[in-house]
Write a protein that holds these residues in place. Structure first.
Motif, PDB file in Angstrom:
ATOM      1  N   ILE A   4     -24.039 -10.448  40.982  1.00 15.68           N
ATOM      2  CA  ILE A   4     -24.984 -11.064  41.919  1.00 15.68           C
ATOM      3  C   ILE A   4     -26.264 -10.250  41.835  1.00 15.68           C
ATOM      4  CG2 ILE A   4     -25.429 -11.720  44.306  1.00 15.68           C
ATOM      5  CD1 ILE A   4     -22.938 -13.103  43.116  1.00 15.68           C
ATOM      6  N   ARG A   5     -27.392 -10.927  41.695  1.00 14.58           N
ATOM      7  CA  ARG A   5     -28.671 -10.235  41.590  1.00 14.58           C
ATOM      8  C   ARG A   5     -29.738 -10.983  42.370  1.00 14.58           C
ATOM      9  NH1 ARG A   5     -32.060 -12.992  38.284  1.00 14.58           N
ATOM     10  NH2 ARG A   5     -31.159 -14.427  36.777  1.00 14.58           N
ATOM     11  N   ALA A   6     -30.752 -10.245  42.773  1.00 16.55           N
ATOM     12  CA  ALA A   6     -31.906 -10.861  43.438  1.00 16.55           C
ATOM     13  C   ALA A   6     -32.679 -11.673  42.408  1.00 16.55           C
ATOM     14  CB  ALA A   6     -32.804  -9.783  44.046  1.00 16.55           C
ATOM     15  N   ALA A   7     -33.149 -12.834  42.815  1.00 21.14           N
ATOM     16  CA  ALA A   7     -33.958 -13.673  41.934  1.00 21.14           C
ATOM     17  C   ALA A   7     -35.383 -13.156  41.907  1.00 21.14           C
ATOM     18  CB  ALA A   7     -33.938 -15.120  42.418  1.00 21.14           C
ATOM     19  N   GLY A   8     -36.044 -13.387  40.795  1.00 25.51           N
ATOM     20  CA  GLY A   8     -37.455 -13.055  40.652  1.00 25.51           C
ATOM     21  C   GLY A   8     -38.227 -14.283  40.236  1.00 25.51           C
ATOM     22  N   PRO A   9     -39.547 -14.172  40.158  1.00 29.32           N
ATOM     23  CA  PRO A   9     -40.380 -15.321  39.772  1.00 29.32           C
ATOM     24  C   PRO A   9     -39.959 -15.949  38.450  1.00 29.32           C
ATOM     25  CG  PRO A   9     -41.752 -13.501  40.519  1.00 29.32           C
ATOM     26  CD  PRO A   9     -40.339 -12.980  40.440  1.00 29.32           C
ATOM     27  N   GLU A  10     -39.427 -15.148  37.547  1.00 24.28           N
ATOM     28  CA  GLU A  10     -38.991 -15.668  36.254  1.00 24.28           C
ATOM     29  C   GLU A  10     -37.792 -16.615  36.375  1.00 24.28           C
ATOM     30  OE1 GLU A  10     -36.685 -11.954  37.104  1.00 24.28           O
ATOM     31  OE2 GLU A  10     -38.772 -12.545  37.322  1.00 24.28           O
ATOM     32  N   ASP A  11     -37.140 -16.632  37.538  1.00 24.32           N
ATOM     33  CA  ASP A  11     -35.987 -17.503  37.788  1.00 24.32           C
ATOM     34  C   ASP A  11     -36.366 -18.833  38.433  1.00 24.32           C
ATOM     35  OD1 ASP A  11     -33.798 -15.721  36.950  1.00 24.32           O
ATOM     36  OD2 ASP A  11     -34.414 -14.479  38.663  1.00 24.32           O
ATOM     37  N   PHE A  12     -37.658 -19.089  38.596  1.00 27.79           N
ATOM     38  CA  PHE A  12     -38.060 -20.269  39.357  1.00 27.79           C
ATOM     39  C   PHE A  12     -37.464 -21.563  38.803  1.00 27.79           C
ATOM     40  CE2 PHE A  12     -40.581 -23.963  40.294  1.00 27.79           C
ATOM     41  CZ  PHE A  12     -40.555 -23.937  41.676  1.00 27.79           C
ATOM     42  N   VAL A  52     -33.758 -15.484  47.441  1.00 30.05           N
ATOM     43  CA  VAL A  52     -32.755 -16.132  46.606  1.00 30.05           C
ATOM     44  C   VAL A  52     -31.960 -15.058  45.872  1.00 30.05           C
ATOM     45  CG1 VAL A  52     -32.348 -17.714  44.676  1.00 30.05           C
ATOM     46  CG2 VAL A  52     -34.234 -18.167  46.257  1.00 30.05           C
ATOM     47  N   ILE A  53     -30.646 -15.276  45.814  1.00 34.66           N
ATOM     48  CA  ILE A  53     -29.808 -14.462  44.942  1.00 34.66           C
ATOM     49  C   ILE A  53     -29.167 -15.398  43.927  1.00 34.66           C
ATOM     50  CG2 ILE A  53     -29.401 -12.518  46.493  1.00 34.66           C
ATOM     51  CD1 ILE A  53     -26.734 -13.772  47.295  1.00 34.66           C
ATOM     52  N   ILE A  54     -28.969 -14.860  42.727  1.00 33.20           N
ATOM     53  CA  ILE A  54     -28.372 -15.613  41.625  1.00 33.20           C
ATOM     54  C   ILE A  54     -27.001 -15.028  41.333  1.00 33.20           C
ATOM     55  CG2 ILE A  54     -28.599 -16.242  39.171  1.00 33.20           C
ATOM     56  CD1 ILE A  54     -30.869 -17.421  40.848  1.00 33.20           C
ATOM     57  N   GLY A  55     -26.030 -15.908  41.155  1.00 33.07           N
ATOM     58  CA  GLY A  55     -24.695 -15.486  40.775  1.00 33.07           C
ATOM     59  C   GLY A  55     -24.448 -15.804  39.312  1.00 33.07           C
ATOM     60  N   GLU A  56     -23.950 -14.815  38.589  1.00 29.88           N
ATOM     61  CA  GLU A  56     -23.683 -14.988  37.167  1.00 29.88           C
ATOM     62  C   GLU A  56     -22.208 -14.755  36.889  1.00 29.88           C
ATOM     63  OE1 GLU A  56     -28.041 -13.491  35.560  1.00 29.88           O
ATOM     64  OE2 GLU A  56     -26.332 -12.100  35.416  1.00 29.88           O
ATOM     65  N   LEU A 100     -21.106 -14.674  46.374  1.00 33.81           N
ATOM     66  CA  LEU A 100     -22.442 -14.940  46.924  1.00 33.81           C
ATOM     67  C   LEU A 100     -22.443 -14.744  48.438  1.00 33.81           C
ATOM     68  CD1 LEU A 100     -23.323 -18.041  44.737  1.00 33.81           C
ATOM     69  CD2 LEU A 100     -24.668 -15.918  44.819  1.00 33.81           C
ATOM     70  N   LEU A 101     -21.431 -15.287  49.115  1.00 36.15           N
ATOM     71  CA  LEU A 101     -21.351 -15.122  50.568  1.00 36.15           C
ATOM     72  C   LEU A 101     -21.086 -13.677  50.957  1.00 36.15           C
ATOM     73  CD1 LEU A 101     -19.509 -18.406  51.478  1.00 36.15           C
ATOM     74  CD2 LEU A 101     -21.798 -17.730  52.225  1.00 36.15           C
ATOM     75  N   SER A 102     -20.304 -12.969  50.167  1.00 29.32           N
ATOM     76  CA  SER A 102     -20.053 -11.561  50.431  1.00 29.32           C
ATOM     77  C   SER A 102     -21.342 -10.759  50.345  1.00 29.32           C
ATOM     78  CB  SER A 102     -19.015 -11.027  49.434  1.00 29.32           C
ATOM     79  OG  SER A 102     -18.801  -9.662  49.626  1.00 29.32           O
ATOM     80  N   LYS A 103     -22.179 -11.075  49.363  1.00 28.25           N
ATOM     81  CA  LYS A 103     -23.466 -10.389  49.238  1.00 28.25           C
ATOM     82  C   LYS A 103     -24.337 -10.674  50.464  1.00 28.25           C
ATOM     83  CE  LYS A 103     -26.871  -8.100  47.477  1.00 28.25           C
ATOM     84  NZ  LYS A 103     -26.838  -6.635  47.494  1.00 28.25           N
ATOM     85  N   LEU A 104     -24.352 -11.906  50.925  1.00 29.66           N
ATOM     86  CA  LEU A 104     -25.142 -12.228  52.119  1.00 29.66           C
ATOM     87  C   LEU A 104     -24.598 -11.492  53.339  1.00 29.66           C
ATOM     88  CD1 LEU A 104     -25.808 -16.039  51.686  1.00 29.66           C
ATOM     89  CD2 LEU A 104     -27.335 -14.126  51.170  1.00 29.66           C
ATOM     90  N   ALA A 105     -23.289 -11.443  53.479  1.00 32.46           N
ATOM     91  CA  ALA A 105     -22.692 -10.709  54.599  1.00 32.46           C
ATOM     92  C   ALA A 105     -23.090  -9.241  54.537  1.00 32.46           C
ATOM     93  CB  ALA A 105     -21.167 -10.854  54.576  1.00 32.46           C
ATOM     94  N   SER A 106     -23.086  -8.661  53.334  1.00 36.19           N
ATOM     95  CA  SER A 106     -23.468  -7.253  53.220  1.00 36.19           C
ATOM     96  C   SER A 106     -24.948  -7.056  53.548  1.00 36.19           C
ATOM     97  CB  SER A 106     -23.125  -6.697  51.835  1.00 36.19           C
ATOM     98  OG  SER A 106     -23.956  -7.232  50.836  1.00 36.19           O
ATOM     99  N   LEU A 107     -25.799  -8.036  53.212  1.00 39.29           N
ATOM    100  CA  LEU A 107     -27.217  -7.933  53.585  1.00 39.29           C
ATOM    101  C   LEU A 107     -27.389  -7.971  55.101  1.00 39.29           C
ATOM    102  CD1 LEU A 107     -28.950 -10.194  50.892  1.00 39.29           C
ATOM    103  CD2 LEU A 107     -29.071  -7.692  51.099  1.00 39.29           C
TER     104      LEU A 107
END
Length: 157
Positions: A4-12, A52-56, A100-107
């Motif tokens: 799971i990673r934070a999205a950047g402008p390159e991910d638009f 936005v976070i992206i899951g890979e 993805l939800l686990s990452k949001l919970a941790s945030l």
């Protein structure tokens, strides 16, 4: 392997594609009317309105979450509203949605927050079942309300 990673402008373009795929799944593709530049500015401009976070899975993007901060006056703490959660059909069951939800919970926890909230379409029994397995539950006694379009502009004066 799930990452799971934070999205950047390159991910638009990827984010826009995920939004359209989610809307198609929800039978709401006809409601997707965003302008690319406006959405890009609201996600990655000087004052982002959402994150936005992206899951890979094995290095390939297979899902995303779009979310923003809320605030509970009763708790006196911030929270997160999950606006969109989408996992590609071929990655469902892989654990990506949970990650993805686990990452949001941790945030929420890291940011000193009180809650993670979202809405679910009333017909989405698959989604509701999944959310129950992670310990989520509907909020009793509340309805979701909205104002938009002409009524919003009328009230705004």
């Amino acid at each position: 392997m799930i990452t799971i990673r934070a999205a950047g402008p390159e991910d638009f373009d990827l984010i826009a594609s995920f939004i359209r795929k989610l809307a198609d799944y929800e039978k709401l593709l006809h409601e997707v009317v965003f302008d690319d530049e406006t959405l890009r500015r609201h996600l990655f401009g000087d004052r982002p309105a959402a994150e936005v976070i992206i899951g890979e899975v094995d290095g390939a993007p297979k899902g995303f979450s779009l979310f923003f901060q809320t605030f509970s006056t009763f708790e006196g703490k911030p929270g997160i509203w999950l606006e969109d959660l989408f996992v590609e059909p071929d990655a469902r069951g892989s654990g990506l949605g949970r990650a993805l939800l686990s990452k949001l919970a941790s945030l929420v926890v890291e940011r000193g927050g009180a809650r993670l909230e979202w809405a679910v379409l009333d017909w989405n029994e698959l989604g509701k079942g999944f959310y129950r397995t992670i310990g989520a539950a509907p909020v009793e006694g509340w309805e979701r309300w909205r104002m938009e379009g002409d009524s919003l502009r009328s009230l705004a004066g």
